[in-house]
Design a protein around this motif. Structure first.
Motif, short mmCIF file in Angstrom:
data_model
loop_
_atom_site.label_atom_id
_atom_site.label_comp_id
_atom_site.label_asym_id
_atom_site.label_seq_id
_atom_site.Cartn_x
_atom_site.Cartn_y
_atom_site.Cartn_z
N ASP A 7 0.88 -1.16 0.00
CA ASP A 7 0.00 0.00 0.00
C ASP A 7 0.92 1.22 0.00
N GLY A 9 2.04 4.96 -0.09
CA GLY A 9 1.59 6.29 0.28
C GLY A 9 2.71 7.30 0.10
N SER A 62 -1.39 -1.32 -4.12
CA SER A 62 -2.34 -0.22 -4.03
C SER A 62 -1.54 1.05 -4.20
N PRO A 64 -1.23 5.41 -5.42
CA PRO A 64 -1.93 6.69 -5.57
C PRO A 64 -1.96 7.15 -7.03
N ASP A 107 -5.40 3.40 -5.20
CA ASP A 107 -5.58 3.08 -3.79
C ASP A 107 -7.05 3.08 -3.35
N CYS A 110 -8.56 -0.10 -4.53
CA CYS A 110 -8.13 -1.23 -3.71
C CYS A 110 -8.91 -1.28 -2.40
N GLY A 279 -5.96 -0.93 2.06
CA GLY A 279 -5.16 -0.98 0.85
C GLY A 279 -4.45 -2.31 0.69
#
Length: 294
Positions: A7, A9, A62, A64, A107, A110, A279
């Protein structure tokens, strides 16, 4: 055999290992590198640490931004600007020690997959997840499939225009996000945004605060209504940190009920089941789904 999900970020990359039965058995996180080489080396090194005996079956991500999931292309990678236009699948595959199936999706999509398969969207075929945070995100599943859109921008509901009068072209990001609520509260009481926490706003019983919350709730309700009127999903789920507050749903239900057309367009609205791990769980289902369709 096991599955690895990431995930990604802007601050951290979270990762999780799922067993053959789908249980999240281990997870961790590391800072997000902002250079392309370092980013994919980091992912590959994490993958290698869990694949020493060749037990990994696939990797889900996942991610962005605007993501072409079929090709694996980050058309835009959110705050990770060095990855704009980069094919995530190709770049990661080049760093792995052995070939592995790779799947990637936006994301919010997901997070919607996590709810669709295991959470409060289980049993639906048409599901929309709306996340309230710094901005407003939206994950869309129609007929059991992620809806990315022709240009991979489906679900950018935060860009919904909500005020064309004195405020000009004001978007849902500006009016209905958690950031908008925090900013309005700060302006009301002369506080800087970093001095305000969302929990404190909901706990504040002052009349001025309650009026502020109800004005904000009506704006969020307008976003939800417009999504329902456009997509006619079976269910709307609300996510983001604020969704864990027990006062949020009653506020939104009251605001939706005040819309004259809601009775005609009504669909169930609920909070998400998953939060921090959404995520990871969605990315796991993404790669598992890919493998099952082969």
């Amino acid at each position: 055999m096991s599955w690895l999900s990431f995930d990604v970020g802007g601050t951290f990359i979270k990762y999780g290992v799922f067993s053959a039965s789908g249980a999240l058995v281990e997870k961790g996180k590391c800072p997000t590198p902002y250079d392309k080489e370092g980013f994919f080396e980091t992912l590959a090194n994490i993958a290698a640490s869990y694949d020493q005996e060749g037990k990994l079956k696939g990797i889900g991500l996942s991610f962005p931004g605007f993501i072409d999931g079929q090709q694996g292309l980050a058309v835009m990678a959110g705050a990770l600007t060095p990855l704009h236009g980069v094919n995530i699948k190709v770049a990661l595959a080049a760093k792995l020690r052995r070939p592995l199936p790779i799947a990637v999706a936006n994301d919010a999509n997901c997070a919607a997959l996590a709810e669709f398969y295991q959470g409060n969207g289980k049993g639906t075929r048409d599901l929309v997840l709306v996340t309230l945070g710094t901005g407003i995100g939206c994950g869309i599943i129609l007929a059991g499939q992620i809806r990315e859109g022709k240009h991979f921008r489906a679900g950018e509901s935060g860009m919904m225009l909500m005020d064309l009068t004195a405020a000009g072209f004001t978007t849902a990001h500006d009016l209905a996000s958690t950031r908008a609520l925090v900013s309005a509260y700060g302006e009301l009481y002369g506080l800087a945004p970093d001095q305000v926490e969302g929990e404190a706003i909901f706990a504040d019983s002052r009349e001025a605060t309650q009026q502020l919350l109800h004005r904000w709730g009506r704006k969020v309700a307008a976003v939800l209504f417009n999504i329902v009127a456009t997509l006619d999903p079976e269910k709307i789920l609300v996510g983001g940190g604020v969704s864990q507050n027990p006062q949020l749903l009653p506020l939104l239900q009251e605001s939706l009920a005040s819309i004259p057309y809601w009775q005609e367009f009504h669909v169930p609205v609920a909070a998400c089941c998953f939060h921090n791990d959404a995520g990871l769980i969605g990315a796991y289902h993404l790669i598992k789904e890919l493998e099952e369709t082969k």
